[in-house]
Write a protein that holds these residues in place. Structure first.
Motif, mmCIF file in Angstrom:
data_model
loop_
_atom_site.group_PDB
_atom_site.id
_atom_site.type_symbol
_atom_site.label_atom_id
_atom_site.label_comp_id
_atom_site.label_asym_id
_atom_site.label_seq_id
_atom_site.Cartn_x
_atom_site.Cartn_y
_atom_site.Cartn_z
ATOM 1 N N TRP A 46 28.515 0.513 49.018
ATOM 2 C CA TRP A 46 28.543 -0.582 49.995
ATOM 3 C C TRP A 46 27.763 -1.753 49.403
ATOM 4 O O TRP A 46 26.545 -1.864 49.594
ATOM 5 N N LEU A 47 28.459 -2.605 48.709
ATOM 6 C CA LEU A 47 27.832 -3.636 47.873
ATOM 7 C C LEU A 47 26.830 -4.497 48.628
ATOM 8 O O LEU A 47 25.747 -4.789 48.136
ATOM 9 N N ASP A 48 27.184 -4.918 49.836
ATOM 10 C CA ASP A 48 26.354 -5.885 50.562
ATOM 11 C C ASP A 48 25.450 -5.251 51.612
ATOM 12 O O ASP A 48 24.885 -5.954 52.451
ATOM 13 N N GLN A 63 19.402 4.580 46.160
ATOM 14 C CA GLN A 63 19.634 3.148 46.342
ATOM 15 C C GLN A 63 20.787 2.661 45.452
ATOM 16 O O GLN A 63 21.594 1.825 45.874
ATOM 17 N N ASP A 86 22.379 -3.809 53.646
ATOM 18 C CA ASP A 86 20.960 -4.155 53.704
ATOM 19 C C ASP A 86 20.152 -2.860 53.670
ATOM 20 O O ASP A 86 20.270 -2.025 54.577
ATOM 21 N N ILE A 87 19.343 -2.667 52.609
ATOM 22 C CA ILE A 87 18.536 -1.452 52.458
ATOM 23 C C ILE A 87 17.089 -1.759 52.816
ATOM 24 O O ILE A 87 16.472 -2.660 52.249
ATOM 25 N N ARG A 121 24.331 1.007 46.848
ATOM 26 C CA ARG A 121 24.862 -0.296 46.414
ATOM 27 C C ARG A 121 26.270 -0.152 45.830
ATOM 28 O O ARG A 121 27.109 -1.040 45.964
ATOM 29 N N GLU A 122 26.503 0.967 45.171
ATOM 30 C CA GLU A 122 27.817 1.202 44.589
ATOM 31 C C GLU A 122 28.877 1.406 45.668
ATOM 32 O O GLU A 122 29.996 0.915 45.559
#
Length: 243
Positions: free
Chosen positions: A73-75, A66, A77-78, A70-71
Motif C-alpha cells: 500500500w504505497l501511500d 514497514q 500512513d504508518i 509500503r510495497e
C-alpha cells in the motif's frame, strides 16, 4: 479501514478495524516473519488507510513489516506508537516515559479506557509484566519476571539434569521432574500476582492478557478478566487519538 500490528517478543498479532470494531487475524510467530508470509497475510484482502504499529521485537523485523506495508500500500500512513508521559487519561510512572515498554503502555491505556478504576494488568507472555493503575489513571509502576517458558528454559540451561518440556502436567506436588518443573514455574507466576494483589484495594480489577493468560488464570482462583486483544485495543485508542 485501519490495520493494527502488535509486534511482541514471540509473535506478531494484528487486526483490522472498521468503525471502531476490531477483527483479529491469525498471529505469526516471529521466527516465521519473512516477506512471503507477510504478503500472504495481507495482500489483496485489505487496503488500510492507516497502520498503527507497537513493536518490542527486533528492529529488523519492524523494518521488514514497514517495507512490506509500503510495497502493498504505497501511500499508507504508518504510525509507530511510542510510550508517552501522559495521554488518554493515563499518567506514566516512569521518569523516562519512553523507557516503559510500549506494549505495557498500550495495555494501561486500554484498561483505563474500558474500566476507569484501579486495575492490575498482567501480561502473561514471553515475560510476565505486572502494572498497576489507580483510580485517577496514574500508573503506579510495575514488575517484570520471566514468563513460564523462559523459567523452564532457564532451568534447562543452568543445570545438567533438569529437562525442558512443553508438555502440560497435573498441577501440584509431583513425583517426577517434568511435572515438578511445570508446577513450580506456574506457581511462581501465580504467587507473584497474588502477592501484588494482596497489597491492593479489594475493588482492583485484575486483567490478564498474553499467551499464558488462561493457564495462569486457571490457578489463581480469583475474579479476573482475560483480554487477549488488550494491546491491540490500546493501539486503536492511540490511532484514534493521532492527528
Amino acid at each position: 479501514m485501519n490495520l493494527l500490528i502488535d509486534m511482541g517478543n514471540t509473535r506478531l498479532k494484528w487486526a483490522v478495524t472498521t468503525a471502531g470494531h476490531i477483527m483479529t487475524g491469525s498471529p505469526l510467530v516471529n521466527s516465521r516473519i519473512n516477506r512471503e508470509e507477510l504478503i500472504k497475510l495481507w495482500q489483496g484482502r485489505y487496503r488500510p488507510r492507516r497502520i498503527a504499529i507497537s513493536c518490542v521485537s527486533a528492529n529488523q523485523l519492524l523494518e521488514l513489516v514497514q517495507l512490506i506495508a509500503r510495497e502493498l500500500w504505497l501511500d499508507v500512513d504508518i504510525i509507530l506508537v511510542k510510550s508517552q508521559a501522559q495521554a488518554f487519561g493515563v499518567i506514566n510512572a516512569y521518569e523516562q516515559p519512553e523507557k516503559l515498554g510500549v506494549d505495557r503502555w498500550l495495555a494501561l491505556v486500554a484498561a483505563w479506557q474500558q474500566y476507569h478504576r484501579p486495575a492490575c494488568i498482567v501480561d502473561c507472555g514471553t515475560a510476565i509484566t505486572v502494572d498497576l493503575i489507580d483510580a485517577d489513571g496514574r500508573h503506579r509502576g510495575g514488575l517484570i519476571s520471566p514468563g513460564l517458558t523462559l523459567m523452564k528454559k532457564s532451568l534447562g540451561l543452568g543445570t545438567e539434569a533438569l529437562p525442558f518440556s512443553e508438555i502440560n502436567h497435573a498441577v501440584g506436588l509431583a513425583d517426577y521432574t517434568e511435572a515438578a518443573i511445570y508446577s513450580g514455574t506456574l506457581m511462581a507466576a501465580v504467587g507473584l500476582i497474588k502477592q501484588v494483589l494482596a497489597t491492593q484495594a479489594d475493588d482492583t480489577q485484575l486483567i490478564l492478557t498474553g499467551g499464558d493468560a488462561g493457564l495462569i488464570a486457571g490457578q489463581l482462583h480469583l475474579p479476573c478478566s482475560i483480554d487477549p486483544d488488550l494491546v491491540l485495543r490500546g493501539l486503536l485508542c492511540a490511532l484514534e487519538g493521532h492527528t
